[in-house]
Write an enzyme that holds these catalytic residues in place. Structure first.
Site, PDB file in Angstrom:
ATOM      1  N   CYS A  77       0.736  -1.246   0.111  1.00 28.96           N
ATOM      2  CA  CYS A  77       0.052  -0.012  -0.133  1.00 28.96           C
ATOM      3  C   CYS A  77       0.937   1.327   0.080  1.00 28.96           C
ATOM      4  CB  CYS A  77      -1.017   0.091   1.155  1.00 28.96           C
ATOM      5  SG  CYS A  77      -1.900  -1.316   0.977  1.00 28.96           S
ATOM      6  N   HIS A  85      -3.919   6.877   1.377  1.00 29.01           N
ATOM      7  CA  HIS A  85      -4.245   5.524   0.857  1.00 29.01           C
ATOM      8  C   HIS A  85      -5.542   4.954   1.204  1.00 29.01           C
ATOM      9  CE1 HIS A  85      -4.043   1.310   0.156  1.00 29.01           C
ATOM     10  NE2 HIS A  85      -4.133   0.913   1.379  1.00 29.01           N
ATOM     11  N   ASN A 131     -10.191  -0.845  -1.411  1.00 28.16           N
ATOM     12  CA  ASN A 131      -8.616  -0.810  -1.216  1.00 28.16           C
ATOM     13  C   ASN A 131      -7.960  -1.481  -2.673  1.00 28.16           C
ATOM     14  OD1 ASN A 131      -5.772  -1.283  -0.575  1.00 28.16           O
ATOM     15  ND2 ASN A 131      -6.493  -1.563   1.612  1.00 28.16           N
TER      16      ASN A 131
HETATM   17  N1  COA Z   1     -18.995  -9.987   6.687  1.00 27.46           N
HETATM   18  C1  COA Z   1     -19.556 -10.243   7.883  1.00 27.46           C
HETATM   19  N2  COA Z   1     -18.845 -10.488   9.083  1.00 27.46           N
HETATM   20  C2  COA Z   1     -17.448 -10.645   8.879  1.00 27.46           C
HETATM   21  C3  COA Z   1     -16.535 -10.211   8.016  1.00 27.46           C
HETATM   22  C4  COA Z   1     -17.407 -10.058   6.597  1.00 27.46           C
HETATM   23  N3  COA Z   1     -16.770  -9.768   5.501  1.00 27.46           N
HETATM   24  N4  COA Z   1     -15.385 -10.438   8.088  1.00 27.46           N
HETATM   25  C5  COA Z   1     -15.233 -10.645   9.624  1.00 27.46           C
HETATM   26  N5  COA Z   1     -16.613 -11.079  10.047  1.00 27.46           N
HETATM   27  C6  COA Z   1     -17.019 -11.206  11.307  1.00 27.46           C
HETATM   28  C7  COA Z   1     -15.841 -11.818  12.040  1.00 27.46           C
HETATM   29  O1  COA Z   1     -15.799 -13.101  11.897  1.00 27.46           O
HETATM   30  C8  COA Z   1     -16.226 -11.519  13.769  1.00 27.46           C
HETATM   31  O2  COA Z   1     -17.277 -12.462  13.697  1.00 27.46           O
HETATM   32  P1  COA Z   1     -17.311 -12.857  15.265  1.00 27.46           P
HETATM   33  O3  COA Z   1     -17.575 -11.663  16.410  1.00 27.46           O
HETATM   34  O4  COA Z   1     -18.422 -13.768  15.525  1.00 27.46           O
HETATM   35  O5  COA Z   1     -15.862 -13.557  15.620  1.00 27.46           O
HETATM   36  C9  COA Z   1     -16.765 -10.043  13.537  1.00 27.46           C
HETATM   37  O6  COA Z   1     -17.225  -9.942  12.127  1.00 27.46           O
HETATM   38  C10 COA Z   1     -15.687  -8.729  13.818  1.00 27.46           C
HETATM   39  O7  COA Z   1     -14.447  -9.201  13.281  1.00 27.46           O
HETATM   40  P2  COA Z   1     -13.483  -8.383  13.529  1.00 27.46           P
HETATM   41  O8  COA Z   1     -12.295  -8.993  12.662  1.00 27.46           O
HETATM   42  O9  COA Z   1     -13.238  -8.137  14.927  1.00 27.46           O
HETATM   43  O10 COA Z   1     -14.023  -7.011  13.090  1.00 27.46           O
HETATM   44  P3  COA Z   1     -13.447  -5.478  13.068  1.00 27.46           P
HETATM   45  O11 COA Z   1     -14.521  -4.761  13.451  1.00 27.46           O
HETATM   46  O12 COA Z   1     -12.008  -5.553  13.352  1.00 27.46           O
HETATM   47  O13 COA Z   1     -13.322  -5.155  11.367  1.00 27.46           O
HETATM   48  C11 COA Z   1     -11.961  -4.963   9.447  1.00 27.46           C
HETATM   49  C12 COA Z   1     -12.503  -5.984  10.263  1.00 27.46           C
HETATM   50  C13 COA Z   1     -10.917  -5.946   8.813  1.00 27.46           C
HETATM   51  C14 COA Z   1     -12.934  -4.161   8.813  1.00 27.46           C
HETATM   52  C15 COA Z   1     -10.973  -4.232  10.473  1.00 27.46           C
HETATM   53  O14 COA Z   1     -10.536  -4.802  11.329  1.00 27.46           O
HETATM   54  C16 COA Z   1     -10.107  -3.055   9.503  1.00 27.46           C
HETATM   55  O15 COA Z   1     -10.781  -2.097   9.042  1.00 27.46           O
HETATM   56  N6  COA Z   1      -8.800  -3.157   9.580  1.00 27.46           N
HETATM   57  C17 COA Z   1      -7.889  -2.548   9.034  1.00 27.46           C
HETATM   58  C18 COA Z   1      -8.013  -3.321   7.708  1.00 27.46           C
HETATM   59  C19 COA Z   1      -7.218  -2.286   6.647  1.00 27.46           C
HETATM   60  O16 COA Z   1      -7.317  -1.242   6.531  1.00 27.46           O
HETATM   61  N7  COA Z   1      -6.473  -3.095   5.655  1.00 27.46           N
HETATM   62  C20 COA Z   1      -5.855  -2.489   4.635  1.00 27.46           C
HETATM   63  C21 COA Z   1      -4.511  -2.197   5.144  1.00 27.46           C
HETATM   64  S1  COA Z   1      -3.677  -1.425   3.766  1.00 27.46           S
END
Ligand code: COA
Length: 334
Positions: A114, A261, A291
């Site tokens: 990224c 980004h 992204n």
């Molecule tokens: N749809 C529905 N539910 C989903 C899912 C999806 N696509 N992906 C994960 N979940 C579920 C998980 O299994 C979890 O379920 P559980 O509570 O039963 O275990 C729940 O949602 C929460 O998961 P979690 O990973 O804690 O969610 P979060 O609130 O942290 O959101 C992201 C996940 C990835 C959106 C978040 O962590 C994020 O934005 N991270 C940064 C990612 C990023 O910017 N990446 C690019 C970097 S360049």
């Protein structure tokens, strides 16, 4: 000493629009979850019959060159940021050179995920400052959709990423105080495995490298510890933007437009609040493209240009964070 100015912006995104509703059909997810957590409404996926990283890059490049009033033959060097090259090797930079009909100019691939576009911009800037080249094509392009698992196992990551390409033309200028003022590059390899694709890595025995077990598992797919990425991103984005402002004696009030980004709309919004910026000071298009890793900043720049949001003398700030972890910023006087 020369300065690097951006004289043209271009982008290309594949035609196929994949909405959150389309993803709901193949995995256990929902439009509400995706929008609330990431801000993404839709993204573009490549067409295997027609799109490659190299030809998407060429389309974005031709648009940037046209805007700069240049021909491909005017380009002296190519830097292509991608973590999804068309081949394992060589990099797609040489394929872009071929697509543009250029014969022997140098072409360099940058694999800093990224942050790849800002790293590339920084490298190009150094070549221009030393007088080695006067016109450099800097491109970010990705096909991520072929790396994603379109099922429940891959849902935490596959809903976030998309495909596309963006390009800028960087040219030497004598005008003082214009162009790239500074770039700031960082990494912390302790967190390499928080966002990565493990296989097929080279540090395995030949018979294990692409064996059937690996193909069935998830190690050939992108892995992301979303929480860790989020926590580090919000700290590093802010830090590296302040570093760029401080290095140039500027303050956050001086920012005309911040183009972060496009990692996640929540991260951009958090950043906007941390820096007390207004809505119109931060550019976001993640809602439409997801992204796109190294492509996200140049696509956003090209769209901001098309929308008339880039003005002469404006202070433009670019910032990125991603796999590595790597993070970077650039401060540019348009
Ligand atoms: N749809 C529905 N539910 C989903 C899912 C999806 N696509 N992906 C994960 N979940 C579920 C998980 O299994 C979890 O379920 P559980 O509570 O039963 O275990 C729940 O949602 C929460 O998961 P979690 O990973 O804690 O969610 P979060 O609130 O942290 O959101 C992201 C996940 C990835 C959106 C978040 O962590 C994020 O934005 N991270 C940064 C990612 C990023 O910017 N990446 C690019 C970097 S360049």
């Amino acid at each position: 000493m020369y300065h690097s100015i951006i004289s043209g912006f271009g982008h290309y995104v594949p035609e196929q629009v994949v909405t959150n509703a389309d993803l709901e059909k193949v995995m256990n997810t929902s439009d509400a979850w995706i929008q609330e957590r990431t801000g993404i409404r839709e993204r573009r996926f490549f067409n295997p019959e027609t799109d490659t990283v190299a030809n998407m890059s060429a389309k974005a490049s031709r648009m940037a060159l046209e805007q700069a009033g240049l021909q491909p033959q005017d380009v002296e060097f190519i830097i292509l940021a991608t973590i999804t090259p068309d081949y394992f090797f060589p990099g797609s930079g040489v394929l872009l050179q071929r697509e543009l009909g250029l014969e022997s100019i140098g072409a360099l691939d940058v694999r800093n995920a990224c942050s790849g576009f800002i790293y590339s911009l920084s490298i190009a800037d150094q070549f221009i400052k030393t007088g080695m080249y006067k016109t450099i094509l800097v491109v970010g392009a990705e096909i991520q959709s072929s790396l994603m698992e379109m099922n429940d196992r891959g849902r935490n990551i596959s809903v976030i990423f998309g495909d596309g390409a963006g390009a800028v033309v960087l040219q030497a200028s004598n005008e003082k105080g214009k162009g790239i003022l500074s770039t700031h590059l960082h990494s912390d390899g302790r967190f390499a495995e928080e966002l990565y694709v493990k296989d097929p890595g080279s540090s395995r025995r030949p018979e294990e490298r692409v064996d059937p077990e690996i193909m069935k598992g998830s190690s050939i797919r992108a892995f992301m510890n979303g929480n860790a990425v989020f926590k580090h991103a919000v700290v590093r984005f802010h830090e590296v933007i302040m570093e760029a402002l401080d290095a140039n004696g500027c303050s956050k009030e001086d920012i005309g437009l911040l183009v972060p980004h496009q990692a996640n709309l929540r991260i951009s919004n958090y950043l906007k609040e941390q820096l007390s910026l207004r809505d119109n000071q931060v550019y976001n298009n993640i809602m439409r493209y997801g992204n796109t890793t190294a492509a996200s900043i140049p696509i956003a720049l090209s769209e901001a240009k098309q929308e008339g949001l880039l003005h002469p003398d404006m202070l433009l700030c670019l910032a990125a964070f991603g796999s590595g972890f790597t993070w970077a910023s650039a401060l540019i006087r348009l």
